[in-house]
Enzyme design. Structure first.
Site, PDB file in Angstrom:
ATOM      1  N   HIS A 150      14.634  16.837 -36.257  1.00 39.14           N
ATOM      2  CA  HIS A 150      15.502  16.338 -34.892  1.00 39.14           C
ATOM      3  C   HIS A 150      14.920  17.137 -33.341  1.00 39.14           C
ATOM      4  CE1 HIS A 150      16.763  20.838 -34.560  1.00 39.14           C
ATOM      5  NE2 HIS A 150      16.719  21.271 -36.545  1.00 39.14           N
ATOM      6  N   ASP A 152      16.531  18.031 -31.016  1.00 42.72           N
ATOM      7  CA  ASP A 152      17.626  19.856 -30.102  1.00 42.72           C
ATOM      8  C   ASP A 152      16.723  20.843 -29.879  1.00 42.72           C
ATOM      9  OD1 ASP A 152      18.498  18.924 -32.226  1.00 42.72           O
ATOM     10  OD2 ASP A 152      20.226  20.139 -31.881  1.00 42.72           O
ATOM     11  N   ASP A 189      11.685  25.150 -34.207  1.00 43.12           N
ATOM     12  CA  ASP A 189      12.996  24.421 -34.993  1.00 43.12           C
ATOM     13  C   ASP A 189      13.579  23.139 -33.804  1.00 43.12           C
ATOM     14  OD1 ASP A 189      14.763  23.673 -36.678  1.00 43.12           O
ATOM     15  OD2 ASP A 189      16.176  26.355 -35.614  1.00 43.12           O
ATOM     16  N   GLU A 219      21.197  17.990 -33.954  1.00 42.15           N
ATOM     17  CA  GLU A 219      21.834  18.797 -35.078  1.00 42.15           C
ATOM     18  C   GLU A 219      21.884  20.281 -35.011  1.00 42.15           C
ATOM     19  OE1 GLU A 219      19.656  21.057 -38.833  1.00 42.15           O
ATOM     20  OE2 GLU A 219      19.299  21.814 -36.341  1.00 42.15           O
ATOM     21  N   GLU A 220      21.508  21.192 -34.100  1.00 39.39           N
ATOM     22  CA  GLU A 220      21.624  22.320 -34.012  1.00 39.39           C
ATOM     23  C   GLU A 220      23.931  22.328 -33.940  1.00 39.39           C
ATOM     24  OE1 GLU A 220      19.628  24.201 -35.350  1.00 39.39           O
ATOM     25  OE2 GLU A 220      18.164  24.141 -34.386  1.00 39.39           O
ATOM     26  N   ASP A 243      12.090  19.419 -41.814  1.00 37.44           N
ATOM     27  CA  ASP A 243      12.651  20.573 -40.787  1.00 37.44           C
ATOM     28  C   ASP A 243      12.777  22.198 -41.791  1.00 37.44           C
ATOM     29  OD1 ASP A 243      14.521  21.796 -38.631  1.00 37.44           O
ATOM     30  OD2 ASP A 243      16.655  21.537 -39.978  1.00 37.44           O
ATOM     31  N   HIS A 531      16.437  30.589 -33.247  1.00 36.30           N
ATOM     32  CA  HIS A 531      17.637  30.501 -32.855  1.00 36.30           C
ATOM     33  C   HIS A 531      17.221  31.468 -32.259  1.00 36.30           C
ATOM     34  CE1 HIS A 531      19.808  27.670 -35.904  1.00 36.30           C
ATOM     35  NE2 HIS A 531      18.561  27.148 -35.487  1.00 36.30           N
TER      36      HIS A 531
END
Length: 559
Positions: A150, A152, A189, A219-220, A243, A531
């Site tokens: 992904h 983003d 990520d 995705e997030e 991922d 994150h």
């Protein structure tokens, strides 16, 4: 990894010159006396060279330790990192703003990349990018492989960092064997997954059958790219998701999930006279991924802050004006603050409560949250505060909202089956916003937790809006792809991979719902504390993942 050359410094030069002078001294013949002198000189030379070697080696280690301890900008470092093509593309990703729902610039970059290689490049209706590469001559009859990542990233920063997420690059650097970022999330990520796929696409030496690379959006914050993926667009037989977050872990199943959001207006009242204002802050928590790290006993800053607010309202009439905690539903909030007002004369009680509460949290969470703090700073009095009923109802609802692990799996050891995370709480200017993420490998349990949330918030006169439901991915340990990659991993690294499922929402589950015939796996380099602003990517693991990919592509079976 970095390669360091031994450097002989100037203080060793005198020793070298002395040795060289001895070797070049005239008059040393081959007679008996001369032979004895020669043997003595030879021993001296050997001793001198040994001393020189030890000294040079010591300097080499000192140089290496100094270099490894230094923060080296990724822009300068990647030239000496392997595999260089992957690190170059990852550096590019750090320079492109790409927070969730704002992937325009990275999409343009990927389209330009694919077109520049002369490869078929497609942008679908939801903004995903698909790039197709023809098979290597002689491998046309192999099964088609889809590499998926992904584009983003979660955008977070420390309280003292100024960062424009729509324009500023990430200040990534290398420290020892880790890549980190200054004051922000790193975006490995899944920027490193994108970089790995790009390196395969542009390689002229990697042998493979038909190849597709799918780069998905958002995705997030909702898996919009996977959810909006049209059936029939992908033509491959195998999907390798890039991922994963631990090198050597093969993920073959994941939890499903759903977003649960509350947006509720509330009434305010003017600030009464005789009130002092303070900004209360709960800080220094670890935060983390609301799926992968929900079972590690970490504190949720929003929940801890609300606990203080509820207690303070009963003790000394604390009134709430604003609440601010968290950045994303799928991240455990690490910091939170509230603008509160205290009746004059009750400040000593309030400040004593601050100190007491910090001690309570350190007693409860100190083994995990070693840096947590609870502080209060004098603030300018706000013009308005929540009225009595609004504060009571909303604080009660926040306090009663379930948080953390709901149930562990009965079938897989140490696997969380069901959880929920209150990731965002913002209140001010007569409106409150709360964002939760529910996860479970059992669909009916997602419904059950959703009903819990609705029951709590209905008592406060609010409705919960559910969205972005995505299915889980049922593990298949006997998958041909899993067996192949396990054999490849063993052959390359002389050890077995770890095979299991995760309590996190992977796009694999959603994609599998649209393409049920795909054989799938999820892998990736070691990326810790995703994150959060402490996110870090382990440099040596990237080469191992690339080696695994290259050899797997070479061994993909016939259709």
């Amino acid at each position: 990894m970095y390669l360091y050359s031994g450097i002989i410094n100037i203080r060793h030069k005198a020793l070298i010159d002395a040795v060289a002078g001895t070797i070049g001294r005239p008059g040393l013949g081959t007679g008996g006396k001369e032979i004895a002198i020669m043997l003595g000189v030879d021993r001296s030379i050997r001793l001198a060279l040994a001393i020189l070697a030890v000294a040079a080696l010591a300097d080499c280690f000192a140089l290496r330790e100094g270099a490894m301890a230094e923060k080296i900008p990724l822009e300068d470092a990647y030239q000496n990192m392997a595999p260089k093509d992957v690190w170059k593309r990852f550096y590019d990703m750090t320079q492109i703003p790409r927070r969730s729902l704002h992937e325009e610039k990275v999409r343009a970059y990927l389209v330009s990349f694919g077109n520049g290689l002369g490869l078929q490049t497609i942008v679908d209706n939801v903004g995903n990018v698909l790039i197709r590469k023809a098979p290597t001559p002689g491998m046309e009859n192999r099964k088609g492989v889809i590499l998926q990542a992904h584009m983003d990233m979660v955008a977070d920063q420390t309280p003292d960092t100024v960062h424009d997420w729509d324009n500023d690059p990430i200040a990534a650097y290398v420290d020892n064997d880790w890549v980190r970022a200054e004051g922000t999330t790193l975006g490995a990520d899944d920027g490193i997954g994108v970089a790995l796929a790009m390196a395969v696409l542009e390689s002229a030496t990697i042998a493979s059958g038909p190849l597709e690379a799918l780069f998905t959006v958002n995705e997030e914050a909702g898996m919009d790219g996977a959810t909006g993926l049209a059936p029939g667009l992908l033509t491959g037989d195998i999907l390798i998701n890039l991922d994963g977050e631990i090198e050597g872990d093969f993920t073959i199943g994941c939890a499903g999930g759903e977003a649960a959001a509350i947006q509720v207006p509330y009434k305010e009242t003017g600030l009464p006279g005789g009130m002092a204002a303070y900004r209360v802050a709960v800080q220094g928590l670890q935060g983390g991924h609301s799926g992968l790290e929900i079972n590690l006993g970490r504190g949720n800053a929003a929940k801890l802050l609300v606990r203080f607010l509820k207690d303070g309202a009963g003790r000394y009439g604390l009134r709430v004006s604003q609440i601010d905690s968290g950045t994303a539903a799928n991240a455990i909030p690490r910091d939170g603050s509230a603008l509160v007002c205290i009746p004059w004369g009750r400040e000593p009680d309030f400040l004593a409560h601050i100190s007491e509460y910090e001690g309570i949290l350190k007693s409860e969470l100190g083994a995990v949250e070693t840096d947590l703090s609870v502080t209060a700073a004098v603030a300018d009095p706000p013009p308005r505060i929540m009225n009595d009923k609004a504060q009571r109802d909303l604080v009660n609802a926040l306090y009663g909202t379930p948080q953390g692990v709901i149930r562990m799996s009965d079938n897989v050891a140490n696997l969380v089956e069901t959880s929920t995370n209150m990731g965002v709480v913002h209140a001010g200017d007569r409106a409150m916003e709360v964002e939760n993420r529910i996860r479970s490998s059992v669909d009916t349990s997602i419904d059950d937790v959703g009903s819990m949330l609705s029951s709590v918030w209905e008592l406060a006169g609010a409705q919960v809006e559910f969205s972005g439901r995505y299915p889980g991915w049922k593990p298949n340990p006997e998958s041909p792809l899993v067996l192949l990659m396990s054999d490849v991993y063993m052959a390359l690294f002389a050890q077995e991979p770890n095979i299991g499922a995760v309590h996190a929402g992977l796009e694999c589950g959603t994609i599998y719902g649209k393409y049920p015939n795909l054989d799938m796996i999820s892998i990736g380099p070691t990326n810790q504390k995703v994150h959060t602003t402490d996110e870090q990517l382990f440099v040596p693991s990237v080469q191992k993942v690339m080696d695994l990919l290259v050899e797997t592509l070479h061994q993909i079976p016939l259709k």
